[in-house]
Design a protein around this motif. Structure first.
Motif, short mmCIF file in Angstrom:
data_model
loop_
_atom_site.label_atom_id
_atom_site.label_comp_id
_atom_site.label_asym_id
_atom_site.label_seq_id
_atom_site.Cartn_x
_atom_site.Cartn_y
_atom_site.Cartn_z
N GLN A 2 0.85 -1.19 0.00
CA GLN A 2 0.00 0.00 0.00
C GLN A 2 0.89 1.24 0.00
O GLN A 2 1.91 1.29 0.69
CB GLN A 2 -0.91 0.01 1.23
N ILE A 3 0.50 2.24 -0.77
CA ILE A 3 1.30 3.47 -0.88
C ILE A 3 0.39 4.67 -0.63
O ILE A 3 -0.62 4.83 -1.31
CB ILE A 3 1.96 3.60 -2.26
N VAL A 4 0.76 5.49 0.34
CA VAL A 4 -0.01 6.69 0.63
C VAL A 4 0.93 7.89 0.71
O VAL A 4 2.13 7.75 0.93
CB VAL A 4 -0.81 6.57 1.95
N ILE A 5 0.36 9.08 0.53
CA ILE A 5 1.09 10.33 0.66
C ILE A 5 0.48 11.14 1.80
O ILE A 5 -0.75 11.28 1.90
CB ILE A 5 1.04 11.15 -0.64
N TYR A 6 1.36 11.65 2.65
CA TYR A 6 0.94 12.52 3.75
C TYR A 6 1.30 13.95 3.34
O TYR A 6 2.47 14.27 3.17
CB TYR A 6 1.66 12.12 5.04
N ASP A 7 0.29 14.80 3.18
CA ASP A 7 0.51 16.15 2.68
C ASP A 7 -0.47 17.10 3.36
O ASP A 7 -1.69 16.88 3.31
CB ASP A 7 0.29 16.17 1.16
N SER A 8 0.08 18.13 4.01
CA SER A 8 -0.77 19.14 4.68
C SER A 8 -1.76 18.49 5.63
O SER A 8 -2.97 18.77 5.61
CB SER A 8 -1.51 19.98 3.63
N HIS A 9 -1.24 17.56 6.45
CA HIS A 9 -2.02 16.90 7.50
C HIS A 9 -3.11 15.97 6.94
O HIS A 9 -4.03 15.58 7.66
CB HIS A 9 -2.65 17.93 8.45
N GLU A 10 -3.00 15.61 5.68
CA GLU A 10 -3.97 14.71 5.05
C GLU A 10 -3.24 13.51 4.46
O GLU A 10 -2.15 13.65 3.90
CB GLU A 10 -4.73 15.44 3.94
N VAL A 11 -3.84 12.32 4.61
CA VAL A 11 -3.29 11.10 4.03
C VAL A 11 -4.19 10.66 2.89
O VAL A 11 -5.40 10.54 3.04
CB VAL A 11 -3.17 9.98 5.08
N ARG A 12 -3.56 10.41 1.72
CA ARG A 12 -4.35 9.96 0.57
C ARG A 12 -3.53 8.92 -0.21
O ARG A 12 -2.30 8.91 -0.14
CB ARG A 12 -4.70 11.13 -0.33
N PRO A 13 -4.20 8.05 -0.97
CA PRO A 13 -3.47 7.06 -1.77
C PRO A 13 -2.63 7.76 -2.83
O PRO A 13 -3.01 8.81 -3.37
CB PRO A 13 -4.59 6.24 -2.43
N LEU A 14 -1.46 7.18 -3.15
CA LEU A 14 -0.62 7.75 -4.20
C LEU A 14 -1.33 7.67 -5.54
O LEU A 14 -1.28 8.60 -6.34
CB LEU A 14 0.71 7.00 -4.28
N ARG A 15 -1.99 6.55 -5.80
CA ARG A 15 -2.73 6.37 -7.04
C ARG A 15 -4.14 5.92 -6.71
O ARG A 15 -4.35 5.09 -5.82
CB ARG A 15 -2.05 5.33 -7.93
N SER A 16 -5.11 6.46 -7.43
CA SER A 16 -6.50 6.06 -7.19
C SER A 16 -6.68 4.61 -7.63
O SER A 16 -6.02 4.14 -8.55
CB SER A 16 -7.46 6.97 -7.95
N GLY A 17 -7.58 3.94 -6.98
CA GLY A 17 -7.80 2.53 -7.32
C GLY A 17 -8.66 1.81 -6.30
O GLY A 17 -8.64 0.59 -6.20
N GLY A 18 -9.43 2.56 -5.52
CA GLY A 18 -10.35 1.94 -4.59
C GLY A 18 -9.72 1.40 -3.34
O GLY A 18 -10.25 0.49 -2.69
N GLU A 19 -8.54 1.95 -2.95
CA GLU A 19 -7.88 1.49 -1.74
C GLU A 19 -8.74 1.81 -0.51
O GLU A 19 -9.49 2.78 -0.47
CB GLU A 19 -6.51 2.16 -1.58
N ALA A 20 -8.61 0.95 0.51
CA ALA A 20 -9.35 1.17 1.75
C ALA A 20 -8.82 2.44 2.43
O ALA A 20 -7.69 2.86 2.22
CB ALA A 20 -9.17 -0.04 2.68
N ALA A 21 -9.68 3.08 3.22
CA ALA A 21 -9.29 4.28 3.95
C ALA A 21 -8.10 3.98 4.85
O ALA A 21 -8.00 2.90 5.43
CB ALA A 21 -10.46 4.80 4.76
N PHE A 22 -7.20 4.96 4.98
CA PHE A 22 -6.00 4.76 5.78
C PHE A 22 -6.34 4.89 7.25
O PHE A 22 -7.01 5.84 7.67
CB PHE A 22 -4.95 5.79 5.39
N THR A 23 -5.86 3.94 8.04
CA THR A 23 -6.09 3.98 9.48
C THR A 23 -4.81 3.59 10.22
O THR A 23 -3.92 2.96 9.66
CB THR A 23 -7.20 2.99 9.90
N ALA A 24 -4.74 3.99 11.49
CA ALA A 24 -3.61 3.59 12.34
C ALA A 24 -3.75 2.11 12.67
O ALA A 24 -4.82 1.65 13.07
CB ALA A 24 -3.59 4.43 13.60
#
Length: 320
Positions: A2-24
């Motif tokens: 799984q690949i995510v980007i943390y930017d301006s206090h927000e976490v989002r997938p690097l590429r769209s594709g229906g990934e599950a929401a990011f959680t701790a």
């Protein structure tokens, strides 16, 4: 992975594709720029992955984009410097069986945060840090204060374990991205590749050239780098390889300004792919550099250049 980007206090997938929401999730983590993902990096990452498996944790690599030194200044300022583009880094980390790649968008605002803020808010609060593995010379956060001592202090308070991996050496040599860059700038490709653990790569889009190579009997593909900040090695001729449609091809690559042609400007990359015909315009190609053949130089005539290219081709064919 799984690949995510943390930017301006927000976490989002690097590429769209229906990934599950990011959680701790309870996680083993390592943090670094990891430029090159060299053998020293891989030892740290491998140890982190082992701890994750032993304890039933998610394995997480936290890295930064762009490289922090591009924001803070220093060695990488300017057009040359990176051993790996982001895509190359992702490919290498996928081979290390990491569960999550957490990419921090490195900005001046982020750089102003203290290591303690980063550990509390991001590593523990957002990722779920329970165990962290770092190198012996590790440091992050403002003033690079996030080293082993600070980590152990916060680990005792916040409930995570800390492991520091001791220095790795190869034939007495110190592993570092800085050392590898210097080796490549000197044309010492085999030594650089030994430290990297895999061949140094140059890749990008095939673009049109002036057709001079074809006129000499050595048609070339001209490469526009994917990332203009990618390090270019010493100007000269190299043994290289590239994979096209599942087949590996040997190539004679030139990095330089082609002085015999009278060209001026920045270094360019072109490669004669041995035995392959047909257009590759618009294709994305990546070349592995294996050996430095010779320095680029100006020849008295195109006939002299063609004669030397025949010798270079033979060197490339025979290299093992």
């Amino acid at each position: 992975m799984q690949i995510v980007i943390y930017d301006s206090h927000e976490v989002r997938p690097l590429r769209s594709g229906g990934e599950a929401a990011f959680t701790a999730v309870p996680s083993a983590v390592t943090v670094g720029a990891f430029d090159g993902v060299h053998c020293g990096h891989r030892r740290i990452i491998s140890r982190m992955v082992s701890i994750a498996r032993e304890r039933g944790l998610r394995s997480v690599v936290v890295t930064f984009e762009p490289h922090p030194r591009r924001v803070l200044g220093g060695e990488l300022t300017g057009p040359l410097g990176l051993l790996t583009t982001l895509d190359e880094k992702i490919r290498l980390l996928e081979a290390e069986s990491v569960d999550l790649l957490f990419i921090v968008r490195f900005t001046p605002e982020f750089a102003s945060r203290t290591s303690e803020e980063f550990i509390r808010e991001v590593l523990v609060g957002m990722i779920g840090l329970q165990s962290i593995v770092v190198g012996y010379d590790h440091g992050f956060g403002r003033g690079r204060r996030g080293g082993g001592e600070d980590l152990r202090r916060l680990g005792g308070e916040l409930g995570f374990q800390v492991e520091v991996v001791e220095e790795v050496r190869l034939e007495g040599g110190h592993f570092s991205s800085t050392r590898i860059r210097q080796l490549l700038r000197e044309g010492r490709v085999e030594e650089a590749n030994a430290f990297l653990g895999s061949p140094f790569r140059l890749g990008g889009t095939v673009v049109g050239g002036d057709g001079r190579g074809r006129g000499l009997g050595f048609p070339t593909v001209n490469i526009r780098l994917t990332d203009p900040h990618k390090l270019l090695p010493r100007a000269g001729v190299y043994v290289a390889e590239t994979e096209i449609d599942g087949r590996v091809w040997r190539a004679m690559m030139n990095v330089g300004v082609r002085p015999t042609v009278g060209r001026e400007g920045p270094l360019s990359i072109e490669a004669h792919i041995l035995g392959r015909e047909g257009s590759l315009y618009g294709r994305e190609l990546s070349f592995s550099l294996l050996h430095f053949v010779r320095d680029e130089r100006k020849f008295p005539s195109f006939d002299a250049l063609s004669e030397q290219l025949e010798k270079d081709k033979k060197t490339v064919e025979l290299y093992r």
